[in-house]
Design a protein around this motif. Structure first.
Motif, PDB file in Angstrom:
ATOM      1  N   ASN A  51       0.843  -1.200   0.000  1.00 22.45           N
ATOM      2  CA  ASN A  51       0.000   0.000   0.000  1.00 22.45           C
ATOM      3  C   ASN A  51       0.882   1.256   0.000  1.00 22.45           C
ATOM      4  O   ASN A  51       1.888   1.319   0.695  1.00 22.45           O
ATOM      5  CB  ASN A  51      -0.898  -0.001   1.242  1.00 22.45           C
ATOM      6  N   GLY A 225      -9.955  -8.487   0.477  1.00 21.44           N
ATOM      7  CA  GLY A 225      -9.438  -7.800  -0.698  1.00 21.44           C
ATOM      8  C   GLY A 225      -8.888  -6.416  -0.417  1.00 21.44           C
ATOM      9  O   GLY A 225      -8.397  -5.758  -1.322  1.00 21.44           O
ATOM     10  N   ASP A 226      -8.967  -5.957   0.825  1.00 27.71           N
ATOM     11  CA  ASP A 226      -8.401  -4.654   1.150  1.00 27.71           C
ATOM     12  C   ASP A 226      -6.996  -4.840   1.713  1.00 27.71           C
ATOM     13  O   ASP A 226      -6.803  -5.563   2.683  1.00 27.71           O
ATOM     14  CB  ASP A 226      -9.281  -3.942   2.184  1.00 27.71           C
ATOM     15  N   THR A 227      -6.009  -4.188   1.089  1.00 25.47           N
ATOM     16  CA  THR A 227      -4.622  -4.306   1.530  1.00 25.47           C
ATOM     17  C   THR A 227      -4.345  -3.255   2.585  1.00 25.47           C
ATOM     18  O   THR A 227      -4.442  -2.070   2.327  1.00 25.47           O
ATOM     19  CB  THR A 227      -3.673  -4.085   0.339  1.00 25.47           C
ATOM     20  N   SER A 228      -4.010  -3.698   3.771  1.00 30.51           N
ATOM     21  CA  SER A 228      -3.812  -2.776   4.882  1.00 30.51           C
ATOM     22  C   SER A 228      -2.604  -1.876   4.685  1.00 30.51           C
ATOM     23  O   SER A 228      -1.705  -2.158   3.905  1.00 30.51           O
ATOM     24  CB  SER A 228      -3.646  -3.574   6.167  1.00 30.51           C
TER      25      SER A 228
END
Lengths: 407, 407
Positions: A51, A225-228
């Motif tokens: 990210n 599916g959310d990249t921290s």
């Protein structure tokens, strides 16, 4: 040869750990500050979130690991220290006070945070808690578990594992703790993984092992599916097993890679199975792809599809959604060759051959899909490429956990 | 200049339509067969799903549109006729029987299906229903609505719109009906859009207008990130408005594009707002990007993030998730310049400046986010690129709709 145990970061020789409640989290029964320390300097390797928004602690840790060496890591939960104007300053300060009390240089201390973002991290509870955190350091299963608890947020269970293996006739260990997707306040799900080993290995080979491993393990795991902004994996090797240091590829490196891979696959399954609101762990195994890369792309698309995830929640053998996900994944596949089955402890049920449905018993399919661990087996009949991905179902509780007011 | 009305595909001159229940769907109160016919031959343009798995009707329609001409489209809901061994044969047969009874060539009939996949489509109810479907064709608002109803599955409302505009002094119309994301049995969400116009325009310019338009409209709309096997947009132009045919770019083409864009943006908002289980329509407007492409990538990442979607469901101003999505989107952004606000009928509330949080009233934020239409306003302060994307919140009902047993 390779023995798996329920150990943790304290299993390898020379690693002490502890976890306490210092006051970052409101719930006093939750530990929120963890410390892992090696008795001797370690080679170190790490991988970080891709990210563009990176937590301040990651920036500091990356800087401290420039020389490939470290000896301790300080971690807090309850606040990610990300998107704060003073973030880097606070993270640096955490390494400084920890180093001072351990008699180390700040550059040999790594730092990590998980929790709500955009809220300044008050260092006071950390300053106040540090002396007792350090006083309580010990090398046993219990203190490794305290450390494991200190990095959790709304994870429903600890994630720890250890393996024993042999390098050059010497017994070596790898131990690990992880946090998956959960949060105090609904916020970014963060994955943190801390791995220790007493195997002697240079920092170059350690980084090589880790970088290679994560492509097939953590990078193939998805909850939503959310990249921290704060994901990272840190691997410390202190060499106390007494083996001839691993300095290049060869049988010793292969043995180390195998042990590391065993640890990380177990962690991936634990993280996926304890995904936010999850009731089922999903493993998608793709074989027969043109290349490994095509297999990875297809497996990951299946495991991240909201429609596949909700179908698995409903124990619904809705195989068309799996085929659909393969179709839009971008993998180079011939959709008319796809073969697909669902598998669990209750059995295996083929549902699609040559890209078209085949008759199957809905009753048996339901029995297979009501189990807590489901394998989605895909043969693309188009080559030798293969890959595995891990995920979880999408449930009411995922919506509840993430849709609740922060206030 | 441009007048928007609540019309539909029957608003442009020379288009008749109808929709009936023929028996593909079990619920007799639901129409499941739709026909749209032009009195005269049309130029035609279409765009199709990028999924490698394509519904059989799409393959047939694509084949029939090779000459850029068509005069009718037959559509059924309740069965997607996809991943069936006899799919193409059945779809071809649908165009043949429709053409025969309309006195057209099969090549001038398009065909479309939506519903469950992997289940053979029985053509019998279509054969039996076709005579009354054709007998009932009419050019009025009511019959356009019947057609609109016949393509829905679990959509909760019709999606139709028409606009009036002027080309070369002649009054022209564009009318459209659409189905969004819903299903009888939980299955692939499908988007179908049928657009009619009486504007005279060559098939080349029609395709150019449509292909250009969808990049900024339908391709910027997401309900759950899963790309269906059956999505498509079909645009028929019969030229009955009497304008000098549009054969190249220029003021006339610009007027047509503007009218088309007005129609498609309205449809996108309707489709997003009626996404499966949705309680809120989300519009993400990105400005100040390095390029339009970066803006599109960022806007679409925000609108598809499960964590952003659940936060919006919870009316939670959890702006860190928006920043996180921008960060992992792949767009070329400087995260330290990002400015972010939430906006609705209840007001606007800035939450982030220069990539860091600013103090804001949670009470006002909640008021803003409790509205049914939310705008997420992002200024990247890094150039002139801009884009808008449409989506919806992720709710318990999304999980319910898609997690229910098919049986």
């Amino acid at each position: 040869m390779l023995k798996i145990s329920s150990g943790n970061v304290c299993t390898p020789l020379g690693f002490r750990a502890n976890g306490i409640h210092c006051g970052i989290r409101k719930n006093q029964s939750k530990r929120d500050l963890t410390l892992i320390v090696s008795d001797v300097p370690c080679t170190a390797a790490a991988v970080y979130t891709q990210n563009r928004v990176k937590g301040a602690p990651l920036l500091v840790t990356r800087d401290h690991l420039k020389d490939g060496r470290a000896q301790a890591v300080i971690v807090n939960s309850g606040n990610a220290n990300t998107c704060n104007a003073d973030g880097v300053e606070v993270a640096e300060r955490m390494t400084e006070i920890t180093a001072a009390q351990l008699g180390l240089k700040p550059e040999d201390v790594c730092v990590s945070s998980t929790g709500v973002i955009g809220k300044p991290l008050d260092i006071t509870p950390i300053v106040n808690g540090l002396p007792s955190l350090i006083a309580g350091l010990a090398r046993d299963q219990e203190h490794g578990e305290y450390a494991s608890q200190g990095i959790l947020t709304t994870d429903t269970r600890m994630k720890q594992i250890a393996v024993e293996f042999t390098v050059g006739g010497k017994t070596c260990h790898i131990g690990a703790i992880a946090k998956g997707s959960g949060m105090i306040h609904p916020n970014l799900a963060t994955m943190l993984v801390f791995i220790t080993t007493d195997c002697a290995i240079t920092s170059e080979m350690l980084q090589k092992a880790l970088s290679h491993d994560v492509q097939k393990t953590f990078n193939m795991t998805s909850v939503d599916g959310d990249t921290s902004t704060n994901d990272h994996v840190l691997l410390l090797a202190n060499g106390l097993a007494g083996n001839e240091p691993i300095t290049s590829e060869g049988p010793d490196f292969t043995a180390f890679m195998e042990a590391l891979n065993t640890v990380t696959i177990h962690l991936c399954r634990m993280i996926a199975g304890d995904g936010e609101g999850a009731t089922k762990m999903l493993e998608c195994r793709v074989v027969g792809a043109k290349t490994d890369k095509d297999a990875r792309i297809a497996a990951k698309a299946v495991i991240t599809s909201s429609l596949v995830k909700t179908a698995m929640f409903g124990a619904d053998a809705n195989w068309g959604r799996v085929l659909c996900a393969i179709g839009y994944s971008g993998a180079d596949v011939d959709v008319n060759k796809v073969e697909l089955s669902f598998e669990s402890k209750a059995g295996v049920i083929p549902v699609c051959v040559d890209g078209a449905g085949i008759p199957f018993s809905e009753d048996i399919a339901k029995k297979v899909l009501l189990e807590p661990e489901i394998n989605i087996l895909i043969d693309l009949h188009d080559g030798e490429g293969k890959a595995t991905a891990w995920g979880c179902d999408l449930t009411y509780d995922y919506v509840k956990i993430n849709g609740d007011y922060r206030t």
